[in-house]
Design an enzyme around this catalytic site. Structure first.
Site, mmCIF file in Angstrom:
data_model
loop_
_atom_site.group_PDB
_atom_site.id
_atom_site.type_symbol
_atom_site.label_atom_id
_atom_site.label_comp_id
_atom_site.label_asym_id
_atom_site.label_seq_id
_atom_site.Cartn_x
_atom_site.Cartn_y
_atom_site.Cartn_z
ATOM 1 N N HIS A 22 2.195 3.879 5.856
ATOM 2 C CA HIS A 22 0.861 3.419 5.464
ATOM 3 C C HIS A 22 0.909 2.410 4.322
ATOM 4 C CE1 HIS A 22 -1.136 7.264 7.320
ATOM 5 N NE2 HIS A 22 -0.628 6.440 8.218
ATOM 6 N N ALA A 54 5.733 22.227 -0.883
ATOM 7 C CA ALA A 54 7.051 21.600 -0.795
ATOM 8 C C ALA A 54 7.873 21.893 -2.043
ATOM 9 C CB ALA A 54 6.899 20.092 -0.606
ATOM 10 N N CYS A 91 -1.196 -19.179 -5.073
ATOM 11 C CA CYS A 91 -1.872 -20.212 -4.269
ATOM 12 C C CYS A 91 -3.385 -20.167 -4.469
ATOM 13 C CB CYS A 91 -1.522 -20.057 -2.794
ATOM 14 S SG CYS A 91 -2.378 -18.696 -1.948
ATOM 15 N N VAL A 98 1.265 6.440 -0.114
ATOM 16 C CA VAL A 98 1.418 5.069 -0.602
ATOM 17 C C VAL A 98 1.742 5.034 -2.091
ATOM 18 C CG1 VAL A 98 -0.174 4.192 1.157
ATOM 19 C CG2 VAL A 98 -1.071 4.783 -1.115
ATOM 20 N N ASP A 99 1.959 6.204 -2.709
ATOM 21 C CA ASP A 99 2.038 6.279 -4.174
ATOM 22 C C ASP A 99 3.381 5.897 -4.770
ATOM 23 O OD1 ASP A 99 3.651 8.731 -3.842
ATOM 24 O OD2 ASP A 99 1.730 9.708 -3.406
ATOM 25 N N CYS A 144 -3.350 -14.730 -5.909
ATOM 26 C CA CYS A 144 -2.000 -15.243 -5.653
ATOM 27 C C CYS A 144 -1.796 -16.554 -6.417
ATOM 28 C CB CYS A 144 -1.845 -15.455 -4.146
ATOM 29 S SG CYS A 144 -0.253 -16.135 -3.619
ATOM 30 N N GLN A 202 3.506 9.140 4.864
ATOM 31 C CA GLN A 202 2.158 8.598 4.983
ATOM 32 C C GLN A 202 1.587 8.255 3.609
ATOM 33 O OE1 GLN A 202 -0.132 10.987 8.218
ATOM 34 N NE2 GLN A 202 1.429 12.384 7.442
#
Length: 261
Positions: A124, A236, A155, A108-109, A153, A106
């Protein structure tokens, strides 16, 4: 208490050694060990904004620069962090088990990538990914801080962070891969997550209903403790290396497994 923990680690290590289809789901807790503020904790606040106020499409459309300033702050913190022993232990499980292991996250790092993991499903999204709001082009940018805010971007349209915002669905392909892996798992590890964010938390339930044994590794109680055969209270970074030490000393350890995730 120490004896109980040691017994549980021994038992889970034996299951890890024998399993051919292992799925791990990680949450913010594992990255908090690398000093990254949790998304929902007080340390995750920026200029007194709640994450829900910024991590949504409406906020981005209203003030893209403000939203990007928040993400730029977060990217700066992450860029100065290092994968911890928990991240590295998961990468080692993958190295040993090969196609018999898959990691769902989950987070995003990108710290798990930097630890060496390759079989990672990012439920995520990825904070280092940018997606064009017009042409849909996806690029990766590890610049922190960004030179120009908000970024555009080629564009000329606005780029947005390649993450899942509140009110958005999880990426379809990643979700399908996660569900299929959970349905085939014989061992499901729930690591560093309180298991309250759905639909991701439901993957442990999917695995359990399909016959997998479930282990919870977390500092505090979780919403799925009652589902688990093992509940290991700790970080952990403390517990996963101990599991590997025990696993390495056991008989019959080998690469691969039979899963084809």
């Amino acid at each position: 208490m120490l004896d109980v923990m040691s017994s549980a680690i021994d038992s889970l290590s034996a299951a890890l050694r024998k399993s051919n289809a292992i799925v791990a789901l990680t949450g913010a807790g594992i990255s908090a060990e690398s000093s990254i503020p949790t998304f929902r904790g007080a340390g995750g606040l920026w200029q007194n904004f709640q994450p829900e106020q910024l991590a949504n499409l409406e906020a981005f459309e209203r003030d893209p620069r403000l939203v990007w300033e928040w993400y730029d702050w977060r990217r700066g913190i992450i860029s100065g962090a290092e994968p911890n022993r928990g991240h590295r232990a998961l990468a080692e499980i993958e190295r040993r088990k090969g196609s018999g292991f898959i990691l769902l996250t989950q987070n995003v790092d990108g710290l798990q990538d930097r630890a060496g993991s390759r079989r990672v499903v990012k439920l995520h999204g990825d904070i280092w990914q940018m997606r064009c709001t017009e042409c849909g082009t996806v690029t990766f940018n590890h610049e922190a801080p960004l030179a120009v805010l908000p970024p555009h971007c080629s564009c000329h349209a606005l780029l947005r962070p390649g993450v899942v915002w509140f009110g958005e669905s999880l990426p379809e392909l990643e979700w399908q891969r996660a569900v299929e892996a959970s349905q085939r798992a014989d061992l499901f590890l729930l690591i560093g997550t309180s298991a309250v964010v759905y639909p991701a938390a439901g993957l442990a339930e999917t695995a359990h209903q399909a016959g997998a044994r479930v282990a919870v590794i977390n500092l505090e109680t979780t919403a799925l403790d009652d589902l688990a055969e093992w509940t290991l209270r700790g970080s952990a970074g403390q517990i996963l290396p101990r599991l590997l030490e025990q696993e390495s000393s056991g008989p019959g350890f080998g690469e691969g497994g039979s899963s084809s995730h």
